[in-house]
Design an enzyme around this catalytic site. Structure first.
Site, PDB file in Angstrom:
ATOM      1  N   GLY A  67     -23.484  58.084 -14.329  1.00 40.06           N
ATOM      2  CA  GLY A  67     -22.650  56.901 -14.250  1.00 40.06           C
ATOM      3  C   GLY A  67     -23.368  55.695 -14.831  1.00 40.06           C
ATOM      4  O   GLY A  67     -24.588  55.713 -15.039  1.00 40.06           O
ATOM      5  N   GLY A 119     -23.379  61.731 -12.779  1.00 38.80           N
ATOM      6  CA  GLY A 119     -21.966  61.774 -13.129  1.00 38.80           C
ATOM      7  C   GLY A 119     -21.642  62.796 -14.193  1.00 38.80           C
ATOM      8  O   GLY A 119     -20.508  63.276 -14.268  1.00 38.80           O
ATOM      9  N   GLU A 142     -30.498  60.965  -7.938  1.00 40.07           N
ATOM     10  CA  GLU A 142     -30.073  59.826  -7.119  1.00 40.07           C
ATOM     11  C   GLU A 142     -31.146  59.299  -6.163  1.00 40.07           C
ATOM     12  O   GLU A 142     -31.264  58.084  -5.975  1.00 40.07           O
ATOM     13  CB  GLU A 142     -28.806  60.196  -6.336  1.00 40.07           C
ATOM     14  CG  GLU A 142     -27.541  60.250  -7.175  1.00 40.07           C
ATOM     15  CD  GLU A 142     -27.412  61.535  -7.995  1.00 40.07           C
ATOM     16  OE1 GLU A 142     -26.517  61.601  -8.851  1.00 40.07           O
ATOM     17  OE2 GLU A 142     -28.222  62.462  -7.775  1.00 40.07           O
ATOM     18  N   ASP A 150     -23.819  62.625  -5.517  1.00 30.96           N
ATOM     19  CA  ASP A 150     -22.372  62.495  -5.338  1.00 30.96           C
ATOM     20  C   ASP A 150     -21.663  63.337  -6.382  1.00 30.96           C
ATOM     21  O   ASP A 150     -22.183  64.349  -6.823  1.00 30.96           O
ATOM     22  CB  ASP A 150     -21.965  61.019  -5.396  1.00 30.96           C
ATOM     23  CG  ASP A 150     -22.194  60.380  -6.768  1.00 30.96           C
ATOM     24  OD1 ASP A 150     -23.059  60.857  -7.528  1.00 30.96           O
ATOM     25  OD2 ASP A 150     -21.496  59.387  -7.089  1.00 30.96           O
TER      26      ASP A 150
END
Length: 356
Positions: A67, A119, A142, A150
């Protein structure tokens, strides 16, 4: 082609083609890109002229580096956070996209060449035909930025053989082609030089047949080769116990893993382990994504997410000052806060009836 230059869309030879087109940023995903991809997939699901979807990344560095964490940094630093913040809205649509990919009614083929992080795993790891090459580097980084895996990452990690997923999540270890296949993040190994011919073949043959022409035996997985100490150390109940076991192990790789873990955000480590253990008990990807959404929104209001991105990406001093600074200082209440219901802001994804 799409008017959104960050995502190129095309239809030909029965294929819906998606090209992530931010090569200078290793095709990092932002909100508008997620919305563009979701809209295209929904349209093509109903289009009889599209029999399969193919996703690739522009440039030669990777499919997707994750992301757009610089945007998340500014959001976390400058706003009050929450589900209605720009990042909260982005994650909502990104996770909806992740779930939609997993349930897509047509073959979804993704070329995971080069870097595939965060992502990027959400765009690839839930597809029906996931292809890695000798250049693939797959991971969930992360905890190194004060965040928690996630995009359905805790679903995949919690279902990896033994404790491989726990090791990858806590250390942010990179998975190469053989590792990614062994861990359940990919399906096929195709040498990168064969990818152009494979893409051409997909235009005239069904995916299974086309891929079979180019797929080769996957390289050996180092993670599987190290599964004896990985399983023995990471099956512990707490991060502290995991670190103690790693530090006390005779294998240098285990002691090196302990050092890697101790450089990460203590609170992110504890929340990540809790997320993985909870994900194992959840039946569907949708349930896991709902849990991840709570954790992501909670992280947006924390010191460590801002500090982690600052240290790794903005200032690049690689010297984050975590708060709390130690695992022992992280309270149960702090961890539990990441799993608190968002009330009316819940993601509320539900698996189609009969699906797990």
């Amino acid at each position: 082609m799409s008017s959104e230059t960050a995502v190129l869309l095309d239809k030909r030879d029965g294929l819906g083609l998606i090209t992530l087109n931010r090569p200078k940023a290793i095709n990092a995903l932002n909100h508008s890109m997620a919305l563009t991809i979701l809209a295209a997939l929904r349209e093509w699901a109903e289009d009889d002229n599209v029999r399969a979807v193919v996703m690739t990344g522009a440039g030669d560095r990777g499919l997707c580096a994750g992301g757009d964490i610089v945007a998340i940094y500014h959001d976390a630093k400058d706003s009050v956070g929450g589900a209605s913040s720009p990042s909260g809205r982005f994650w909502r649509h990104e996770y909806i996209l992740n779930a939609y990919i997993a349930r897509y009614p047509k073959p979804y083929i993704v070329v995971m060449d080069g870097i595939v992080m965060g992502g990027g795993v959400g765009l690839s790891g839930h597809g029906s035909h996931r292809i890695v090459t000798e250049r693939s580097k797959v991971g969930m980084p992360e905890t190194g930025i004060g965040f928690v895996p996630d995009v359905g990452g805790t679903y995949l990690l919690s279902r990896s053989p033994g404790e491989i997923g726990t090791h990858v999540a806590l250390t942010t270890a990179r998975m190469f082609a053989g590792d990614a296949i062994a861990a359940g993040f990919a399906d096929y190994f195709v040498p990168s030089q064969q990818i152009p011919e494979l893409l051409q073949a997909l235009g005239s043959a069904e995916p299974d047949i086309a891929i079979a022409k180019f797929a080769e035996p996957a390289p050996a997985s180092q993670l599987v080769e190290h599964s004896d100490w990985i399983d023995a150390c990471y099956r512990a109940d707490t991060v502290e116990q995991i670190v103690d076991r790693l530090q006390g192990h005779s294998r240098p790789d285990a002691r090196q893993a302990a050092l890697g873990i101790l450089s990460k955000s203590p609170v992110a480590l504890k929340v990540t382990l809790a997320s993985l253990r909870r994900a194992r008990e959840l039946d569907t990807l949708e349930q896991v994504l709902n849990q991840e959404y709570r954790a992501s929104v909670a992280a947006l209001g924390t010191h460590d997410l801002v500090e982690g991105i600052r240290a790794q990406v903005v200032d690049k001093d690689r010297n984050p000052q975590w708060n709390p600074q130690t695992l022992a200082a992280v309270t149960t209440e702090q961890v539990d806060n990441y799993f608190t219901s968002l009330g009316d802001d819940e993601l509320n994804l539900v698996a189609p009836e009969g699906h797990r």
